[in-house]
Design a protein around this motif. Sequence first.
Motif: not given
Lengths: 404, 404
Positions: A276, A243, A240, A270-272, A63, A66-67, A59-60, A51-52, A55-56
């Motif tokens: 992810i 989310l 999980a 949530p798009s975010f 972003p 996603a927001l 963001f790369d 998941m991490r 997420t990276d």
Amino acid sequence: MAMTVKFTLSKRAQALTSSAIREILKVTERPEVISFAGGLPSPATFPVQRMREATDKVFDEAPHAALQYGPTEGYTPLREWIAARHSKNGVTIRPSQVLITTGSQQGLDLLGKVLIDEGSKVLVETPSYLGALQAFSLFQPQFVPMRTDEQGIVTEALTAEQLQGGRFMYCLPNFQNPTGRRMPLDRRQALVQRVTEAGVLVVEDDPYGELSYHGEQLPSLLSMNPDNVVYMGSFSKVLAPGLRLGYLIAPEELHGKLVQAKQAADLHTPSFSQRIVYEALQGGFLDRHIPEIRTLYAHQCELMLSALERHFPAEARWNRPAGGMFIWVTLPEGIDTGALLAQAIEQNVAFVPGAPFFAADPQVNTLRLSFVTVPAEKIEQGMEKLGVLVKAAVAANKAGAVAA
Amino acid sequence: MAMTVKFTLSKRAQALTSSAIREILKVTERPEVISFAGGLPSPATFPVQRMREATDKVFDEAPHAALQYGPTEGYTPLREWIAARHSKNGVTIRPSQVLITTGSQQGLDLLGKVLIDEGSKVLVETPSYLGALQAFSLFQPQFVPMRTDEQGIVTEALTAEQLQGGRFMYCLPNFQNPTGRRMPLDRRQALVQRVTEAGVLVVEDDPYGELSYHGEQLPSLLSMNPDNVVYMGSFSKVLAPGLRLGYLIAPEELHGKLVQAKQAADLHTPSFSQRIVYEALQGGFLDRHIPEIRTLYAHQCELMLSALERHFPAEARWNRPAGGMFIWVTLPEGIDTGALLAQAIEQNVAFVPGAPFFAADPQVNTLRLSFVTVPAEKIEQGMEKLGVLVKAAVAANKAGAVAA
């Protein structure tokens, strides 16, 4: 000017009562309680590193998207992924049939909004998922409980009168919550045929289907008649739950109405988190990850079954699930598991009494055990304590029966 | 066995129609369209780096809790932060009054569920936020439109008959959507007093309150009578909308019912995004970040006002907002901005016609312009094109009036 107004609540709000599970979960937050009550997946199965990395990547690469606000239907690549995953057994699911929801629970709310008028008939299993009964209840349906046995809904027991005018039939064919039962293939086929012929829509809720311990999966009801089945899926049990990401697959005519209801409910999920999860799924991740969850849950299920054999009295009955998160226990008639829970909490053990899972005529001598949240070493410890209480209750019940 | 069932939709679903804004937004996704239609915050304001650091912190410190189910009310530290931020002007808000929602939109749905029966009276501004009208409509209220002027609701125009039996009054005192208007202090005080005395609950929707260009903020209606006001807040306009994070502050008796409705709606808002936002807020981040948004929006508002002066005909009227995202334009009577939009789309410019924002008696000669999504250099370009069309419409309207 501090004068208080007495609010007038809607009829549906007046009928709302706090869920028994909810009140129980509050108590079981105490760390000393061994809780077999919660339906919480084991955090040991959460793919934190994956998941991490996902997420990276978001963001790369994207972003701002996603927001930002996104389409009500959901993130298109994720909808495409879901459609492809459910296109099997000779059936093609189109991305346009998929609606991303804020957890599977939201799917229940949207279906209730779009399909239930006050007094509408809704067919449900006996027992059924409490969260669904709660979600539908807000729209004031008339529940029609369907007879079940160890293999789920007894199709032959469904009467024309029960089916007549039903808005939909709600069921969990795989490792049902609360019973852990799975419907065999012939039952599924007979059920879909019977219900469809009667002109009743099928709602198939399937959060646990992937958690088959030996990996073999039965065809979904959706695959048997995609024109008459709404399928509900979730990433809560395979990735999980925090989310809150689920989805509906619906015939397109109904899909359009569900999208409109979703827009009014929360604009979009949530798009975010959608992006992810989409990144986390790439490269066949689930097919590597799910077997790990299956192995863990199969092991913990075995531990609990073994503890049941050793600590529970001969008068108790329970099933041996082939997957999922729950075991359903039936104690002798005359025992009230609500009273038993009060005693158990004093001993720092918890479970869910069966009664709230019944749309009508609750069997108060039943209870649900979850074996996935509690670590292996605590299962034995908790079951031993619970066994002592159950044995005492059975003995007292016998004495009472003799006295009466 | 592929027989299709004709679904029976609920009465509320039969009444659902696709939103005009929604259909428009589909068209405006084409990159060549300069859209003043969307209510999308400028992505230039999204604090990507800050969100990324906050996400890293959550993954470092509490990944399993962030990925697990959480309480329906929301993440406790976030609720405490919100309560503290709204405890001012001599009023104390308790964390127990705060409910985290999946975007502010969900707050509207929950309020509708808990407060509206078929035919219940709900007082709304003229015009009002379209998304609220849609959310409430699902519960089939009777809307009571309240008269407004440049300063918002005209309290003196509210009649006893309008107020009688009203379940609640819904309003946006700060930089209202769609008009951009803000209610002055004396209006707020008179309104809360009048409505409270009439025994009607106040719902204060405040997504734009922080976007006051010169920074000065007026006391919330909540602060004037917290026992009779439900306040709706959002992180969509001060952080990012793709997280879908909003909140309700409600008197405790009502809060409990809203929590129950929320539980049935989606169990809880994602733990993951709640924790990320909480981390992002630490150290007074908003108080450094919001001024940047204000400066950008104030600048873009000035650009649009200047373009309106230069390109729109003398017959058009509009307001000069002191904050927020919208300008409200009124054209001469007889002009239908719906028809104007069709022409504008052909020229690759878009806006939202005013009609759908009216609960009754739509003023079809109005339109809403958003100046925050489109980059500064495109505002002039789009407004020039739109001005040509508006001038032509005004001229044709005059000719028509003369001919008639």
